[in-house]
Design an enzyme around this catalytic site. Structure first.
Site, mmCIF file in Angstrom:
data_model
loop_
_atom_site.group_PDB
_atom_site.id
_atom_site.type_symbol
_atom_site.label_atom_id
_atom_site.label_comp_id
_atom_site.label_asym_id
_atom_site.label_seq_id
_atom_site.Cartn_x
_atom_site.Cartn_y
_atom_site.Cartn_z
ATOM 1 N N ALA A 66 0.860 -1.184 0.000
ATOM 2 C CA ALA A 66 0.000 0.000 0.000
ATOM 3 C C ALA A 66 0.894 1.231 0.000
ATOM 4 C CB ALA A 66 -0.883 -0.016 1.240
ATOM 5 N N GLY A 109 0.785 -5.132 0.889
ATOM 6 C CA GLY A 109 -0.349 -5.278 -0.029
ATOM 7 C C GLY A 109 0.053 -5.959 -1.330
ATOM 8 N N GLU A 112 -0.121 -9.512 -0.608
ATOM 9 C CA GLU A 112 -1.549 -9.869 -0.483
ATOM 10 C C GLU A 112 -2.217 -9.955 -1.855
ATOM 11 O OE1 GLU A 112 -2.024 -6.643 2.386
ATOM 12 O OE2 GLU A 112 -2.888 -8.073 3.786
ATOM 13 N N GLU A 132 4.432 -5.051 7.282
ATOM 14 C CA GLU A 132 3.597 -4.056 7.970
ATOM 15 C C GLU A 132 4.013 -3.825 9.410
ATOM 16 O OE1 GLU A 132 2.470 -6.417 5.939
ATOM 17 O OE2 GLU A 132 0.813 -5.676 4.707
HETATM 18 C C1 HXC Z 1 4.913 4.533 -1.082
HETATM 19 C C2 HXC Z 1 6.950 3.749 -1.703
HETATM 20 C C3 HXC Z 1 6.627 2.451 -1.227
HETATM 21 C C4 HXC Z 1 5.340 2.264 -0.659
HETATM 22 C C5 HXC Z 1 8.621 2.412 -2.022
HETATM 23 N N1 HXC Z 1 8.182 3.668 -2.167
HETATM 24 N N2 HXC Z 1 7.692 1.656 -1.435
HETATM 25 N N3 HXC Z 1 6.094 4.767 -1.636
HETATM 26 N N4 HXC Z 1 4.543 3.333 -0.615
HETATM 27 N N5 HXC Z 1 4.930 1.091 -0.217
HETATM 28 C C6 HXC Z 1 8.892 4.807 -2.722
HETATM 29 C C7 HXC Z 1 9.987 5.285 -1.782
HETATM 30 O O1 HXC Z 1 9.463 6.126 -0.794
HETATM 31 C C8 HXC Z 1 10.881 6.021 -2.752
HETATM 32 O O2 HXC Z 1 10.313 7.280 -3.042
HETATM 33 C C9 HXC Z 1 10.786 5.170 -4.021
HETATM 34 O O3 HXC Z 1 9.572 4.436 -3.906
HETATM 35 C C10 HXC Z 1 11.926 4.180 -4.107
HETATM 36 O O4 HXC Z 1 11.996 3.449 -2.906
HETATM 37 P P1 HXC Z 1 13.382 2.973 -2.285
HETATM 38 O O5 HXC Z 1 13.124 2.481 -0.920
HETATM 39 O O6 HXC Z 1 14.401 4.037 -2.458
HETATM 40 O O7 HXC Z 1 13.736 1.772 -3.269
HETATM 41 P P2 HXC Z 1 14.608 0.486 -3.009
HETATM 42 O O8 HXC Z 1 15.860 0.835 -2.256
HETATM 43 O O9 HXC Z 1 14.714 -0.160 -4.354
HETATM 44 O O10 HXC Z 1 13.740 -0.463 -2.036
HETATM 45 C C11 HXC Z 1 12.541 -1.064 -2.508
HETATM 46 C C12 HXC Z 1 11.710 -1.591 -1.303
HETATM 47 C C13 HXC Z 1 11.495 -0.454 -0.295
HETATM 48 C C14 HXC Z 1 12.433 -2.755 -0.627
HETATM 49 C C15 HXC Z 1 10.405 -2.100 -1.926
HETATM 50 O O11 HXC Z 1 11.046 0.692 -1.001
HETATM 51 C C16 HXC Z 1 10.482 -0.794 0.775
HETATM 52 O O12 HXC Z 1 10.798 -1.455 1.758
HETATM 53 N N6 HXC Z 1 9.253 -0.256 0.610
HETATM 54 C C17 HXC Z 1 8.204 -0.401 1.628
HETATM 55 C C18 HXC Z 1 7.653 -1.804 1.674
HETATM 56 C C19 HXC Z 1 6.550 -1.923 2.736
HETATM 57 O O13 HXC Z 1 6.777 -1.634 3.924
HETATM 58 N N7 HXC Z 1 5.343 -2.341 2.319
HETATM 59 C C20 HXC Z 1 4.197 -2.463 3.194
HETATM 60 C C21 HXC Z 1 3.332 -1.262 3.061
HETATM 61 S S1 HXC Z 1 1.950 -1.341 4.139
HETATM 62 P P3 HXC Z 1 11.190 8.629 -3.100
HETATM 63 O O14 HXC Z 1 10.160 9.697 -3.110
HETATM 64 O O15 HXC Z 1 12.101 8.615 -1.932
HETATM 65 O O16 HXC Z 1 11.911 8.461 -4.408
HETATM 66 C C22 HXC Z 1 0.830 -2.277 3.342
HETATM 67 C C23 HXC Z 1 -0.460 -2.475 4.069
HETATM 68 C C24 HXC Z 1 -1.484 -3.137 3.209
HETATM 69 O O17 HXC Z 1 1.038 -2.765 2.285
HETATM 70 C C25 HXC Z 1 -2.841 -2.916 3.774
HETATM 71 C C26 HXC Z 1 -3.914 -3.187 2.756
HETATM 72 C C27 HXC Z 1 -5.279 -2.720 3.169
#
Ligand code: HXC
Length: 256
Positions: A66, A109, A112, A132
């Site tokens: 998400a 997500g 999921e 998460e």
């Molecule tokens: C918004 C995101 C994002 C996300 C990455 N970005 N993931 N933006 N939401 N989930 C953005 C970063 O902020 C960054 O923006 C750009 O994408 C590149 O990300 P990096 O981290 O620099 O890239 P990288 O080093 O290649 O790492 C990739 C990654 C990491 C491992 C996927 O980005 C990461 O850990 N992302 C979060 C994963 C996460 O926690 N997902 C769960 C979300 S909660 P800028 O602006 O800095 O360029 C969820 C709840 C679901 O999913 C509920 C459903 C109802």
């Protein structure tokens, strides 16, 4: 290709291919991406010519989950009123088989979304996880439920409580993915083409029957399967399939 760029929709014969396309945010599932994805999938689900669907991301990320930037701003009240859970339910209600083609990260997500699909084909660099917990929340789109049913309680508990990511090979060993392939996208489309060649009504009945295994106790599930089997026996396609076998030729299924 469609107007909206966050999801690229294309057809390969009877297979619909939806590619998530927000590279700048690692395919984070923004509200408009989810809305567009649901729209594309529902259109295909209503189209008799589409027999199987592939949902794919890019080479380095399927979806990073998400959109955390949007979630950061969302209040508790907005979360309670938020209609995105309806979008997830609509995806899960798709009757056409869906295959996730996963390379790179499928997190939160994104994981999921892969789990909502009926099969998962992964690349060697696919990584799955429910991170998460590292954000102070828990999965909210079926991650705790579908994951537990697929890999078992102990393993799901570890992933949900630590946020640890698993590699494609580990996911394969857990029975989480169907196969790991170098040519992951082509392999997913090829698998979809095989399903698309099968008798369409039987395919939908088969999906419904297997899904019921998660919802019902064994005796009720077997009774339900029997009803669906009887429906399959009422189709013209099964007469064609059986005649083709006996006549040693390829069947021509018509979805009747
Ligand atoms: C918004 C995101 C994002 C996300 C990455 N970005 N993931 N933006 N939401 N989930 C953005 C970063 O902020 C960054 O923006 C750009 O994408 C590149 O990300 P990096 O981290 O620099 O890239 P990288 O080093 O290649 O790492 C990739 C990654 C990491 C491992 C996927 O980005 C990461 O850990 N992302 C979060 C994963 C996460 O926690 N997902 C769960 C979300 S909660 P800028 O602006 O800095 O360029 C969820 C709840 C679901 O999913 C509920 C459903 C109802």
């Amino acid at each position: 290709m469609t107007v909206s760029e966050v999801v690229l929709a294309e057809r390969d014969g009877a297979v619909g291919i939806a590619r998530l396309n927000r590279p700048e945010a690692r395919n984070a599932l923004s509200a408009d991406l989810m809305e567009r994805l649901v729209e594309v999938i529902e259109d295909w689900d209503a189209d008799d010519d589409v027999r199987c669907i592939v949902i794919a991301g890019g080479d380095d990320y399927f979806a990073a989950g998400a959109d955390i930037k949007a979630m950061r701003e969302r209040s508790f009240q907005e979360t309670m009123a938020n209609p995105t859970s309806v979008l997830w339910s609509r995806l899960a209600a798709c009757r056409t088989p869906m295959i996730a083609a996963v390379s790179g990260f499928a997190l939160g997500g994104g994981c999921e979304l892969a789990l909502i699909c009926d099969m998962i084909v992964a690349s060697e660099k696919a990584e799955f996880g429910q991170p998460e917990i590292t954000l102070g929340i828990i999965p909210g789109a079926g991650g705790t439920q579908r994951l537990t049913r697929v890999i078992g309680k102990q393993r799901a508990m570890e992933l949900v409580l630590t946020g640890r990511r698993v590699s494609a090979q580990e996911a394969l060993a857990m029975g989480f993915v169907n196969r790991v392939e170098k040519q992951w996208f082509e392999a997913a489309v090829e698998l979809a083409q095989v399903v698309a060649r099968r008798a369409p009504i039987a395919v939908r009945l088969g999906k419904q029957a297997v899904q019921a295994a998660d919802e019902t106790a064994l005796a009720a599930g077997i009774a339900y399967e029997r009803r669906l089997y009887e429906l399959a026996m009422a189709t013209e396609d099964r007469l064609e399939g059986m005649a083709a076998f006996i006549e040693k030729r390829r069947p021509e299924f018509r979805g009747r």
